[in-house]
Design a protein around this motif. Structure first.
Motif, mmCIF file in Angstrom:
data_model
loop_
_atom_site.group_PDB
_atom_site.id
_atom_site.type_symbol
_atom_site.label_atom_id
_atom_site.label_comp_id
_atom_site.label_asym_id
_atom_site.label_seq_id
_atom_site.Cartn_x
_atom_site.Cartn_y
_atom_site.Cartn_z
ATOM 1 N N SER A 49 0.838 -1.205 0.000
ATOM 2 C CA SER A 49 0.000 0.000 0.000
ATOM 3 C C SER A 49 0.874 1.256 0.000
ATOM 4 C CB SER A 49 -0.932 0.021 1.211
ATOM 5 O OG SER A 49 -0.187 0.187 2.406
ATOM 6 N N THR A 50 0.311 2.340 -0.548
ATOM 7 C CA THR A 50 1.015 3.617 -0.552
ATOM 8 C C THR A 50 0.061 4.728 -0.131
ATOM 9 O OG1 THR A 50 0.552 3.959 -2.903
ATOM 10 C CG2 THR A 50 2.678 2.986 -2.353
ATOM 11 N N ILE A 51 0.624 5.697 0.591
ATOM 12 C CA ILE A 51 -0.105 6.907 0.944
ATOM 13 C C ILE A 51 0.820 8.095 0.747
ATOM 14 C CG2 ILE A 51 -1.696 5.827 2.599
ATOM 15 C CD1 ILE A 51 0.010 6.982 4.857
ATOM 16 N N GLN A 52 0.228 9.243 0.535
ATOM 17 C CA GLN A 52 0.984 10.491 0.448
ATOM 18 C C GLN A 52 0.847 11.190 1.788
ATOM 19 O OE1 GLN A 52 0.362 13.151 -2.938
ATOM 20 N NE2 GLN A 52 0.323 14.831 -1.476
ATOM 21 N N LEU A 53 1.967 11.597 2.357
ATOM 22 C CA LEU A 53 2.000 12.314 3.626
ATOM 23 C C LEU A 53 2.468 13.741 3.368
ATOM 24 C CD1 LEU A 53 3.855 9.498 5.556
ATOM 25 C CD2 LEU A 53 1.479 10.171 5.943
ATOM 26 N N LYS A 59 8.163 27.130 7.861
ATOM 27 C CA LYS A 59 7.766 27.550 6.516
ATOM 28 C C LYS A 59 8.041 26.472 5.464
ATOM 29 C CE LYS A 59 8.431 32.451 7.394
ATOM 30 N NZ LYS A 59 9.119 33.672 6.995
ATOM 31 N N ARG A 60 8.683 25.398 5.881
ATOM 32 C CA ARG A 60 9.074 24.345 4.938
ATOM 33 C C ARG A 60 7.998 23.270 4.856
ATOM 34 N NH1 ARG A 60 12.541 19.611 5.053
ATOM 35 N NH2 ARG A 60 12.558 19.787 7.313
ATOM 36 N N ARG A 61 7.521 23.010 3.637
ATOM 37 C CA ARG A 61 6.549 21.934 3.387
ATOM 38 C C ARG A 61 7.307 20.729 2.828
ATOM 39 N NH1 ARG A 61 0.799 23.873 2.879
ATOM 40 N NH2 ARG A 61 0.477 21.674 2.438
ATOM 41 N N MET A 62 6.815 19.559 3.179
ATOM 42 C CA MET A 62 7.451 18.348 2.698
ATOM 43 C C MET A 62 6.368 17.335 2.338
ATOM 44 S SD MET A 62 10.521 16.196 4.521
ATOM 45 C CE MET A 62 9.640 15.949 6.030
ATOM 46 N N THR A 83 10.956 11.028 -1.209
ATOM 47 C CA THR A 83 10.780 12.400 -1.676
ATOM 48 C C THR A 83 11.658 12.542 -2.917
ATOM 49 O OG1 THR A 83 12.633 13.372 -0.450
ATOM 50 C CG2 THR A 83 10.528 13.224 0.723
ATOM 51 N N LYS A 84 11.647 13.716 -3.496
ATOM 52 C CA LYS A 84 12.493 13.953 -4.667
ATOM 53 C C LYS A 84 13.970 13.892 -4.301
ATOM 54 C CE LYS A 84 9.072 16.830 -6.925
ATOM 55 N NZ LYS A 84 8.677 18.169 -7.326
ATOM 56 N N THR A 102 6.041 -2.954 26.049
ATOM 57 C CA THR A 102 6.501 -3.216 24.685
ATOM 58 C C THR A 102 7.738 -2.390 24.378
ATOM 59 O OG1 THR A 102 4.207 -3.573 24.007
ATOM 60 C CG2 THR A 102 5.802 -3.160 22.252
ATOM 61 N N LYS A 103 8.688 -2.992 23.685
ATOM 62 C CA LYS A 103 9.846 -2.240 23.178
ATOM 63 C C LYS A 103 9.656 -2.025 21.685
ATOM 64 C CE LYS A 103 14.184 -3.828 22.465
ATOM 65 N NZ LYS A 103 15.566 -4.241 22.769
ATOM 66 N N TRP A 104 9.698 -0.748 21.268
ATOM 67 C CA TRP A 104 9.631 -0.395 19.850
ATOM 68 C C TRP A 104 11.043 -0.035 19.396
ATOM 69 C CZ3 TRP A 104 6.937 4.661 17.787
ATOM 70 C CH2 TRP A 104 7.092 4.747 16.395
ATOM 71 N N THR A 105 11.523 -0.726 18.379
ATOM 72 C CA THR A 105 12.825 -0.441 17.787
ATOM 73 C C THR A 105 12.596 0.034 16.357
ATOM 74 O OG1 THR A 105 13.867 -2.168 19.122
ATOM 75 C CG2 THR A 105 15.087 -1.396 17.186
ATOM 76 N N SER A 106 13.160 1.182 16.033
ATOM 77 C CA SER A 106 13.030 1.757 14.697
ATOM 78 C C SER A 106 14.427 1.895 14.085
ATOM 79 C CB SER A 106 12.341 3.122 14.773
ATOM 80 O OG SER A 106 12.207 3.679 13.486
ATOM 81 N N LYS A 107 14.682 1.122 13.028
ATOM 82 C CA LYS A 107 15.964 1.193 12.313
ATOM 83 C C LYS A 107 15.741 1.999 11.045
ATOM 84 C CE LYS A 107 17.639 -3.153 14.131
ATOM 85 N NZ LYS A 107 18.213 -4.463 13.850
ATOM 86 N N ASN A 108 16.560 3.031 10.873
ATOM 87 C CA ASN A 108 16.403 3.943 9.742
ATOM 88 C C ASN A 108 17.659 4.006 8.891
ATOM 89 O OD1 ASN A 108 13.802 5.789 9.963
ATOM 90 N ND2 ASN A 108 14.457 5.239 12.026
ATOM 91 N N GLU A 109 17.431 4.078 7.583
ATOM 92 C CA GLU A 109 18.503 4.308 6.626
ATOM 93 C C GLU A 109 18.036 5.394 5.668
ATOM 94 O OE1 GLU A 109 20.581 0.654 5.030
ATOM 95 O OE2 GLU A 109 18.768 -0.252 5.890
ATOM 96 N N PHE A 110 18.854 6.407 5.484
ATOM 97 C CA PHE A 110 18.549 7.508 4.573
ATOM 98 C C PHE A 110 19.552 7.496 3.430
ATOM 99 C CE2 PHE A 110 16.631 8.811 8.508
ATOM 100 C CZ PHE A 110 15.486 9.479 8.135
ATOM 101 N N PHE A 111 19.017 7.562 2.205
ATOM 102 C CA PHE A 111 19.838 7.579 1.007
ATOM 103 C C PHE A 111 19.552 8.873 0.243
ATOM 104 C CE2 PHE A 111 18.992 3.216 2.141
ATOM 105 C CZ PHE A 111 20.250 2.613 2.038
ATOM 106 N N PRO A 112 20.530 9.773 0.170
ATOM 107 C CA PRO A 112 20.301 11.038 -0.538
ATOM 108 C C PRO A 112 20.195 10.829 -2.038
ATOM 109 C CG PRO A 112 22.591 10.842 0.141
ATOM 110 C CD PRO A 112 21.873 9.648 0.701
ATOM 111 N N ARG A 113 19.330 11.651 -2.657
ATOM 112 C CA ARG A 113 19.142 11.584 -4.108
ATOM 113 C C ARG A 113 19.667 12.836 -4.812
ATOM 114 N NH1 ARG A 113 13.077 9.037 -4.143
ATOM 115 N NH2 ARG A 113 13.781 6.886 -4.143
ATOM 116 N N SER A 114 20.226 13.730 -4.028
ATOM 117 C CA SER A 114 20.770 14.956 -4.611
ATOM 118 C C SER A 114 22.008 15.359 -3.828
ATOM 119 C CB SER A 114 19.731 16.084 -4.553
ATOM 120 O OG SER A 114 19.517 16.486 -3.214
ATOM 121 N N PHE A 115 22.776 16.240 -4.420
ATOM 122 C CA PHE A 115 23.977 16.725 -3.749
ATOM 123 C C PHE A 115 23.614 17.476 -2.465
ATOM 124 C CE2 PHE A 115 27.261 19.968 -3.042
ATOM 125 C CZ PHE A 115 28.342 19.130 -2.844
ATOM 126 N N SER A 116 22.570 18.287 -2.519
ATOM 127 C CA SER A 116 22.195 19.071 -1.327
ATOM 128 C C SER A 116 21.732 18.167 -0.187
ATOM 129 C CB SER A 116 21.123 20.103 -1.668
ATOM 130 O OG SER A 116 19.952 19.459 -2.125
#
Length: 152
Positions: A49-53, A59-62, A83-84, A102-116
Motif C-alpha cells: 500500500s502507498t499513501i501520500q504524507l 515555513k518548509r513543506r514536505m 521524496t524527490k 513493549t519495546k519499539w525499535t526503529s531502524k532507519n537508513e537515509f539515502f540522498p538523491r541529490s547533492f544538497s
C-alpha cells in the motif's frame, strides 16, 4: 547514507502499540508536522500500500510517499519513504517485554538523491535522529496517556 537505530519502552501491551502504529487516523496525535495524508493505492498499512504524507515544519513543506514493504501483525512493519531528494527505509519492530510493556525499535537508513541532501545528511545527522526520537516519544505519550500533539 545515514543509518541509525532508535528505541523506546512503552507501558502498553504489544497489541495496543501495533494497533495504533497502523492506524492512519492516530498519526495526527503523534507525528509532529503532519498536516494531511491521502490514500494512493492498496489496502492502507498492508504490504504494497502507498499513501501520500504532507508535513509542514515552520515555513518548509514536505511531501512524502509512504510504501509498506513488510508487515507481521503485532511484531513488525517496514516502510519506504520517498521524496524527490531522499529515500528512507524504516524497519519498525515491536517486542513484548511482558504482558503490559513493549519495546519499539526503529531502524532507519537515509539515502540522498541529490547533492544538497547528501550535504544535509553529512552536516546535520543529529537532526534526523532527534526527529525520530521525538516521534517515538510522542507515540509513547499518546498510547500510554492519550496525550495528543494535535491538541497543543
Amino acid at each position: 547514507m545515514l543509518r541509525y537505530t532508535s528505541e523506546i519502552i512503552i507501558n502498553k501491551p504489544i497489541t495496543t502499540c501495533f494497533t495504533e502504529i497502523v492506524n492512519l487516523d492516530s498519526m495526527k496525535h503523534w507525528q509532529e508536522g503532519l498536516i494531511s495524508f491521502a490514500h494512493i493505492s492498496g489496502t492502507p498499512r498492508k504490504i504494497g500500500s502507498t499513501i501520500q504524507l504532507n508535513y509542514q515544519f515552520g515555513k518548509r513543506r514536505m511531501e512524502l510517499t509512504e510504501s509498506v514493504t513488510h508487515r507481521e501483525n503485532n511484531t513488525a512493519i517496514h516502510f519506504n519513504f520517498d521524496t524527490k531528494v531522499m529515500h528512507n527505509i524504516q524497519r519498525n519492530s515491536f517486542e513484548a517485554i511482558d504482558e503490559t510493556t513493549t519495546k519499539w525499535t526503529s531502524k532507519n537508513e537515509f539515502f540522498p538523491r541529490s547533492f544538497s541532501s547528501r550535504i544535509m545528511l553529512f552536516l546535520i545527522p543529529k537532526a534526523f535522529k532527534k526527529q525520530t526520537q521525538k516521534y517515538l516519544t510522542n507515540f509513547k505519550n499518546y498510547v500510554e496517556n492519550g496525550t495528543s500533539i494535535a491538541n497543543q
